[in-house]
Scaffold this active site. Structure first.
Site, PDB file in Angstrom:
ATOM      1  CE  LYS A  38       7.922   7.493  -4.302  1.00 54.51           C
ATOM      2  NZ  LYS A  38       6.243   6.353  -3.760  1.00 54.51           N
ATOM      3  N   GLY A  40      10.757   3.759   1.011  1.00 59.20           N
ATOM      4  CA  GLY A  40      10.306   2.558   1.501  1.00 59.20           C
ATOM      5  C   GLY A  40       9.452   2.699   3.099  1.00 59.20           C
ATOM      6  CD1 TRP A  43       7.057  -3.420   4.117  1.00 50.91           C
ATOM      7  CD2 TRP A  43       9.240  -3.088   2.980  1.00 50.91           C
ATOM      8  NE1 TRP A  43       7.529  -4.595   3.767  1.00 50.91           N
ATOM      9  CE2 TRP A  43       9.385  -4.986   3.272  1.00 50.91           C
ATOM     10  CE3 TRP A  43      10.457  -2.855   2.570  1.00 50.91           C
ATOM     11  CZ2 TRP A  43      10.388  -5.170   2.998  1.00 50.91           C
ATOM     12  CZ3 TRP A  43      11.491  -3.760   2.288  1.00 50.91           C
ATOM     13  CH2 TRP A  43      11.475  -5.737   2.977  1.00 50.91           C
ATOM     14  CG  HIS A 102       7.674  12.569   3.677  1.00 48.26           C
ATOM     15  ND1 HIS A 102       8.377  11.175   3.932  1.00 48.26           N
ATOM     16  CD2 HIS A 102       6.778  12.184   2.803  1.00 48.26           C
ATOM     17  CE1 HIS A 102       7.647  10.206   3.325  1.00 48.26           C
ATOM     18  NE2 HIS A 102       6.975  10.461   2.545  1.00 48.26           N
ATOM     19  NE  ARG A 259       8.866   1.699  -9.322  1.00 47.58           N
ATOM     20  CZ  ARG A 259      10.730   1.102 -10.215  1.00 47.58           C
ATOM     21  NH1 ARG A 259      10.700   0.977 -11.433  1.00 47.58           N
ATOM     22  NH2 ARG A 259      12.149   1.680  -9.305  1.00 47.58           N
TER      23      ARG A 259
HETATM   24  P1  A3P Z   1      10.330   1.875  -5.762  1.00 46.96           P
HETATM   25  O1  A3P Z   1       9.830   2.622  -6.824  1.00 46.96           O
HETATM   26  O2  A3P Z   1      11.815   1.362  -6.441  1.00 46.96           O
HETATM   27  O3  A3P Z   1       9.699  -0.247  -6.807  1.00 46.96           O
HETATM   28  P2  A3P Z   1       7.652   4.902   0.037  1.00 46.96           P
HETATM   29  O4  A3P Z   1       6.955   4.098   0.222  1.00 46.96           O
HETATM   30  O5  A3P Z   1       8.548   5.962   0.387  1.00 46.96           O
HETATM   31  O6  A3P Z   1       6.852   5.869  -1.329  1.00 46.96           O
HETATM   32  O7  A3P Z   1       8.210   4.331  -1.764  1.00 46.96           O
HETATM   33  C1  A3P Z   1       7.841   3.698  -1.918  1.00 46.96           C
HETATM   34  C2  A3P Z   1       9.182   2.890  -2.708  1.00 46.96           C
HETATM   35  O8  A3P Z   1       8.952   1.543  -1.124  1.00 46.96           O
HETATM   36  C3  A3P Z   1       9.133   2.207  -4.124  1.00 46.96           C
HETATM   37  O9  A3P Z   1      10.017   1.057  -4.315  1.00 46.96           O
HETATM   38  C4  A3P Z   1       8.042   1.125  -3.331  1.00 46.96           C
HETATM   39  O10 A3P Z   1       8.000  -0.560  -4.994  1.00 46.96           O
HETATM   40  C5  A3P Z   1       8.533   0.530  -2.037  1.00 46.96           C
HETATM   41  N1  A3P Z   1       7.449  -0.943  -1.217  1.00 46.96           N
HETATM   42  C6  A3P Z   1       6.558   0.070  -1.431  1.00 46.96           C
HETATM   43  N2  A3P Z   1       5.473  -1.002  -0.621  1.00 46.96           N
HETATM   44  C7  A3P Z   1       6.137  -2.011  -0.374  1.00 46.96           C
HETATM   45  C8  A3P Z   1       6.739  -3.560   0.189  1.00 46.96           C
HETATM   46  N3  A3P Z   1       5.605  -3.853   1.255  1.00 46.96           N
HETATM   47  N4  A3P Z   1       8.078  -3.451   0.235  1.00 46.96           N
HETATM   48  C9  A3P Z   1       9.085  -3.805  -0.233  1.00 46.96           C
HETATM   49  N5  A3P Z   1       9.282  -2.884  -1.011  1.00 46.96           N
HETATM   50  C10 A3P Z   1       7.692  -1.763  -1.463  1.00 46.96           C
END
Ligand code: A3P
Length: 295
Positions: A38, A40, A43, A102, A259
């Site tokens: 969680k 990033g 991304w 992770h 999200r």
């Molecule tokens: P939030 O829950 O704060 O919105 P992971 O990918 O490690 O599971 O992290 C998830 C977080 O990254 C979530 O944050 C999600 O919304 C955000 N996220 C996923 N894709 C993204 C993107 N393309 N750009 C920016 N944030 C992104």
């Protein structure tokens, strides 16, 4: 949850992490994306995949894999492949392999942790935002157990470092120290900085992985195309299987990975007292080494 060498792991992940440690055979040009959950990961997977595979899949292509697949289907989570006994899939990947983990730096296979060839790109984020994001992720799970998990339960566990791949401070410290010691091998990124300037982050990743954008690619706006392709809006709308990214995340719908995608959302969920308490724990753990998440 089980604790192993100071790290908390979901109990079903332990065998996979052990096998990863013992049986993983690195290649000299492997690229490992590492992160606490969680922070990033999705991304970073998308940006790195789009950057590294840009010759085969131009980012402006209407049929780009990221428009039809979840990024987790493009970049495998190594520890979970080992858990599922599917490590042969890693052998089948063409070089340079792009993979994700992770686990804490201290739990990486020694061959990866110290191999001069293998590069690691690490991303972390403000720990309170990680907790809030994790809570929302659990809530989006299709299991009853996930949907009834309260923020206050998760918060209490997080204060003790007892969350998936916690403690967050040890996770961050391990990779940060390694990035300081061997900056050509470990790139340390922060989610908030990526949000501030995504194109610059894409260039930084390309530079680090030694796949710099050429003058022609820069002139054609490739870094900007990658940014648009990997934006949260684009990825959320991908034609990926809506009911589970892949076998690993089968309990979670595609949209649960995308999200809000902002910095500082903790403020909408934590009381000032909770924030103060968590900040104090994190600052104490990170203060000595000179890392801070204070704004
Ligand atoms: P939030 O829950 O704060 O919105 P992971 O990918 O490690 O599971 O992290 C998830 C977080 O990254 C979530 O944050 C999600 O919304 C955000 N996220 C996923 N894709 C993204 C993107 N393309 N750009 C920016 N944030 C992104």
């Amino acid at each position: 949850m089980r604790q192993w060498k100071g790290a908390w792991l979901p109990h079903r992940r332990v065998p996979g992490v052990l096998s990863f440690q013992r049986r993983f055979t690195p290649r000299p040009d492997d690229v490992l994306l590492a992160s606490p959950p969680k922070c990033g990961t999705t991304w970073l997977k998308a940006l790195s995949f789009a950057t590294m595979a840009r010759a085969a899949y131009p980012p402006g292509d209407g049929d780009h894999p990221l428009l039809r697949l979840n990024p987790h289907d493009c970049v495998p989570l190594v520890d979970s492949l080992f858990s599922a006994g599917q490590e042969a899939k890693l052998d089948a990947l063409p070089s340079p392999r792009l993979m994700n983990t992770h686990v804490h730096h201290s739990l990486l296979p020694p061959s990866v942790a110290h191999d001069p060839g293998c590069k690691i790109v690490y991303v972390c984020r403000e720990p309170k935002d990680m907790v809030v994001s994790l809570w929302h992720f659990y809530k989006s799970s299709k299991t009853t157990e996930g949907s009834t998990y309260t923020l206050s339960d998760l918060f209490e566990n997080a204060c003790q470092g007892k969350h998936s791949n916690g403690p967050i401070w040890d996770h961050i410290l391990g990779y940060w120290q390694e990035s300081q010691a061997t900056p050509r091998r470990v790139l340390f990124l922060r989610y908030e900085e990526m949000l501030r300037d995504p194109v610059d982050s894409i260039r930084e990743v390309a530079r680090f992985l030694e796949v710099l954008f050429t003058v022609t690619e820069e002139a054609a706006g490739l870094p900007e195309d990658i940014m648009k392709l990997c934006s949260i809006e684009t990825l959320r709308g991908a034609r990926a299987d809506k009911m589970g990214a892949n076998k690993v995340f089968v309990k979670f719908p595609h949209t649960s990975f995308f999200r809000k995608g902002v910095a500082g959302d903790w403020v909408n969920h934590m009381t000032p007292e909770m924030a103060q308490r968590f900040d104090a724990i994190v600052e104490e753990k990170l203060h000595g080494p000179g890392l801070s998440f204070k704004s």
